[in-house]
Write a protein that holds these residues in place. Structure first.
Motif, mmCIF file in Angstrom:
data_model
loop_
_atom_site.group_PDB
_atom_site.id
_atom_site.type_symbol
_atom_site.label_atom_id
_atom_site.label_comp_id
_atom_site.label_asym_id
_atom_site.label_seq_id
_atom_site.Cartn_x
_atom_site.Cartn_y
_atom_site.Cartn_z
ATOM 1 N N ALA A 292 0.823 -1.212 0.000
ATOM 2 C CA ALA A 292 0.000 0.000 0.000
ATOM 3 C C ALA A 292 0.855 1.259 0.000
ATOM 4 C CB ALA A 292 -0.935 -0.005 1.198
ATOM 5 N N ALA A 293 1.875 1.299 0.856
ATOM 6 C CA ALA A 293 2.745 2.476 0.925
ATOM 7 C C ALA A 293 3.546 2.636 -0.361
ATOM 8 C CB ALA A 293 3.678 2.371 2.125
ATOM 9 N N GLN A 294 4.022 1.543 -0.916
ATOM 10 C CA GLN A 294 4.787 1.595 -2.159
ATOM 11 C C GLN A 294 3.922 2.132 -3.306
ATOM 12 O OE1 GLN A 294 8.324 0.273 -2.892
ATOM 13 N NE2 GLN A 294 8.209 1.147 -0.828
ATOM 14 N N ALA A 295 2.656 1.776 -3.290
ATOM 15 C CA ALA A 295 1.741 2.301 -4.315
ATOM 16 C C ALA A 295 1.558 3.804 -4.165
ATOM 17 C CB ALA A 295 0.392 1.586 -4.225
ATOM 18 N N TYR A 296 1.555 4.308 -2.930
ATOM 19 C CA TYR A 296 1.451 5.752 -2.708
ATOM 20 C C TYR A 296 2.658 6.478 -3.304
ATOM 21 C CZ TYR A 296 -2.696 6.455 0.183
ATOM 22 O OH TYR A 296 -3.982 6.565 0.620
ATOM 23 N N PHE A 297 3.856 5.921 -3.110
ATOM 24 C CA PHE A 297 5.048 6.548 -3.671
ATOM 25 C C PHE A 297 4.915 6.663 -5.191
ATOM 26 C CE2 PHE A 297 7.524 4.744 0.121
ATOM 27 C CZ PHE A 297 7.540 5.960 0.773
ATOM 28 N N ALA A 298 4.432 5.602 -5.814
ATOM 29 C CA ALA A 298 4.348 5.576 -7.271
ATOM 30 C C ALA A 298 3.244 6.480 -7.799
ATOM 31 C CB ALA A 298 4.122 4.142 -7.744
ATOM 32 N N ASN A 299 2.074 6.340 -7.243
ATOM 33 C CA ASN A 299 0.917 7.033 -7.805
ATOM 34 C C ASN A 299 0.799 8.466 -7.304
ATOM 35 O OD1 ASN A 299 0.299 4.613 -9.079
ATOM 36 N ND2 ASN A 299 -0.857 3.888 -7.319
ATOM 37 N N GLY A 300 1.321 8.723 -6.101
ATOM 38 C CA GLY A 300 1.226 10.063 -5.549
ATOM 39 C C GLY A 300 2.352 10.977 -5.960
ATOM 40 N N ASN A 301 3.591 10.446 -5.991
ATOM 41 C CA ASN A 301 4.726 11.317 -6.302
ATOM 42 C C ASN A 301 5.513 10.864 -7.524
ATOM 43 O OD1 ASN A 301 6.253 13.697 -5.535
ATOM 44 N ND2 ASN A 301 7.924 12.289 -5.061
ATOM 45 N N ASN A 302 4.940 9.975 -8.320
ATOM 46 C CA ASN A 302 5.552 9.595 -9.594
ATOM 47 C C ASN A 302 6.925 8.954 -9.436
ATOM 48 O OD1 ASN A 302 3.361 10.935 -11.188
ATOM 49 N ND2 ASN A 302 4.229 12.773 -10.264
ATOM 50 N N GLU A 303 7.097 8.169 -8.368
ATOM 51 C CA GLU A 303 8.330 7.426 -8.153
ATOM 52 C C GLU A 303 8.059 5.942 -8.378
ATOM 53 O OE1 GLU A 303 10.493 9.166 -4.444
ATOM 54 O OE2 GLU A 303 8.349 9.477 -4.146
ATOM 55 N N TRP A 304 9.076 5.213 -8.783
ATOM 56 C CA TRP A 304 8.912 3.776 -8.903
ATOM 57 C C TRP A 304 9.067 3.123 -7.531
ATOM 58 C CZ3 TRP A 304 11.284 6.123 -13.203
ATOM 59 C CH2 TRP A 304 10.631 5.897 -14.420
ATOM 60 N N PRO A 305 8.277 2.096 -7.231
ATOM 61 C CA PRO A 305 8.418 1.399 -5.951
ATOM 62 C C PRO A 305 9.796 0.739 -5.844
ATOM 63 C CG PRO A 305 6.345 0.821 -7.032
ATOM 64 C CD PRO A 305 7.171 1.558 -8.040
ATOM 65 N N ALA A 306 10.318 0.702 -4.642
ATOM 66 C CA ALA A 306 11.553 -0.042 -4.406
ATOM 67 C C ALA A 306 11.281 -1.536 -4.394
ATOM 68 C CB ALA A 306 12.187 0.401 -3.085
ATOM 69 N N VAL A 307 10.079 -1.909 -4.008
ATOM 70 C CA VAL A 307 9.681 -3.321 -3.968
ATOM 71 C C VAL A 307 9.260 -3.740 -5.373
ATOM 72 C CG1 VAL A 307 8.082 -4.993 -2.969
ATOM 73 C CG2 VAL A 307 8.978 -3.126 -1.559
ATOM 74 N N ARG A 311 3.436 -3.062 -8.817
ATOM 75 C CA ARG A 311 3.333 -2.457 -10.136
ATOM 76 C C ARG A 311 2.527 -1.163 -10.056
ATOM 77 N NH1 ARG A 311 7.304 -3.891 -12.423
ATOM 78 N NH2 ARG A 311 6.424 -2.825 -14.230
ATOM 79 N N PRO A 312 3.115 -0.015 -10.367
ATOM 80 C CA PRO A 312 2.404 1.264 -10.231
ATOM 81 C C PRO A 312 1.313 1.455 -11.271
ATOM 82 C CG PRO A 312 4.538 1.595 -11.259
ATOM 83 C CD PRO A 312 4.488 0.157 -10.848
ATOM 84 N N ALA A 313 0.188 2.001 -10.833
ATOM 85 C CA ALA A 313 -0.880 2.359 -11.759
ATOM 86 C C ALA A 313 -0.801 3.857 -12.011
ATOM 87 C CB ALA A 313 -2.236 1.971 -11.169
ATOM 88 N N ASN A 314 0.277 4.270 -12.664
ATOM 89 C CA ASN A 314 0.555 5.682 -12.894
ATOM 90 C C ASN A 314 0.694 5.902 -14.396
ATOM 91 O OD1 ASN A 314 2.178 8.086 -13.405
ATOM 92 N ND2 ASN A 314 2.548 8.178 -11.210
ATOM 93 N N PRO A 315 -0.189 6.665 -15.012
ATOM 94 C CA PRO A 315 -0.163 6.811 -16.470
ATOM 95 C C PRO A 315 1.123 7.417 -17.009
ATOM 96 C CG PRO A 315 -1.650 8.418 -15.456
ATOM 97 C CD PRO A 315 -1.292 7.431 -14.396
#
Length: 350
Positions: A292-307, A311-315
């Motif tokens: 859940a936290a890793q998804a926030y990094f990706a979708n909220g601040n456009n960063e790739w998860p370290a884990v 898989r980010p759902a970021n267009p």
């Protein structure tokens, strides 16, 4: 007998009440003091969800990396900090070298965070963990530059790109980390020649941040630049006409796909050396490695998860596509920072 029983019961009731109140007070006193260099509004949801799940209240100090490190050093053993969040591998390495972190042992973090994205493990544990990643890419003006002229970082210092380059300060940690990566791959002598070539290729003196470099390329002030991907992704997702117009005018290259791969940097966290709430601090870092936290990094601040499994759902990130990234440990990249800075001074990279 009734009086005796009553006299015995009253103290027991009082003791039970006191224990109950103590337990309540202890639950209310569960807290975590966070020193953070992350200034992203989407992180607010991360902290709120942690408190909701654990009951641990987060007290935050927000400033830049340099300010946080200076504060930790000045506070010493009196520092209230429990967790420190920084946004660059070189900064994390420097803080570790200065003894500002407390190495910890967490099988969960070791399992979730890839080895190359965390500090080298010692007998005491691991000093810091990467929590999200960003790539340092080349952007170019599609009207004035051919993509094949900027396929590799080495091209930034090549004579064919004379007068085309703009960057932020060479001494900014984002650039120091990139240059440290090149140092690791090519060695000191070649890196110095490369950086000297970059200085000769400047269209103007280094200034501004990564977003400024993107806009300068789009406007024609310069023709090529380097930026972290999350700055570019912000502009790609922006509703502002100026941002959309700039994005349409630039091309993006993930460099060195035929050699060592594109340079990856991290934002990461550590337990502060003098943490008073150490168990809570480890629990918080483990939480930041959750899906859940890793998804926030990706979708909220456009960063790739370290884990890797998240898989980010970021267009914007999806639009950038998959790429080959370098695999050298980010701790090694950070350790080259002092040597790289000396080279920058010698070649006059401001």
């Amino acid at each position: 007998m009734r009086n005796l029983a009553s006299s015995l019961t009253r103290p027991l009731l009082s003791l039970g009440l006191c224990l109950g109140l103590a337990a309540t007070a202890q639950a209310q006193d569960q807290e975590l003091n966070l020193y953070s260099a992350r200034h992203y509004q989407t992180d607010e949801a991360l902290y709120a969800n942690f408190t909701k799940a654990t009951g641990i209240r987060i007290n935050r100090v927000d400033t830049d990396d340099a300010g946080l490190l200076a504060r930790l050093k000045s506070e010493g053993s009196a520092s209230p900090a429990d967790v420190v969040l920084l946004v660059d591998a070189a900064r994390l390495w420097k803080a570790e070298e200065e003894g500002l972190f407390l190495p910890v042992k967490s099988s969960l973090l070791n399992q979730r965070i890839p080895e190359q994205l965390r500090a080298k493990e010692s007998e005491q544990g691991t000093a810091w963990f990467g929590l999200s990643t960003r790539a340092r890419v080349i952007v170019y003006n599609k009207m004035s530059v051919k993509k094949e002229d900027v396929l590799n970082y080495e091209d930034l210092g090549a004579a064919k790109n004379k007068g085309r380059l703009c960057t932020r300060s060479g001494s900014h940690p984002y650039n120091l980390s990139l240059f440290g990566s090149v140092y690791e791959h090519l060695g000191a002598a070649v890196t110095e020649q490369w950086l000297k070539g970059m200085v000769l290729n400047m269209a103007r003196e280094p200034k501004g941040g990564d977003t400024d470099q993107i806009k300068a390329v789009a406007s024609g002030e310069c023709a090529i630049a380097i930026t972290n991907t999350y700055y570019l992704a912000r502009m790609m997702r922006s509703e502002k006409p100026d941002d959309r117009s700039s994005v349409e005018k630039i091309g993006v290259v993930f460099p060195n796909q035929q050699s060592w791969g594109t340079h990856i940097n991290i934002a990461g966290g550590a337990v502060a050396r003098h943490a008073k709430n150490r168990a809570n601090a480890i629990k918080f870092l483990e939480y930041l490695s959750s899906d859940a936290a890793q998804a926030y990094f990706a979708n909220g601040n456009n960063e790739w998860p370290a884990v890797a499994s998240v898989r980010p759902a970021n267009p914007a990130l999806e639009a950038m596509g998959r790429f080959k990234s370098e695999t050298i440990p980010v701790a090694v990249v950070g350790s080259h920072q002092p040597k790289v800075q000396q080279i920058l001074d010698r070649v006059g990279y401001k």
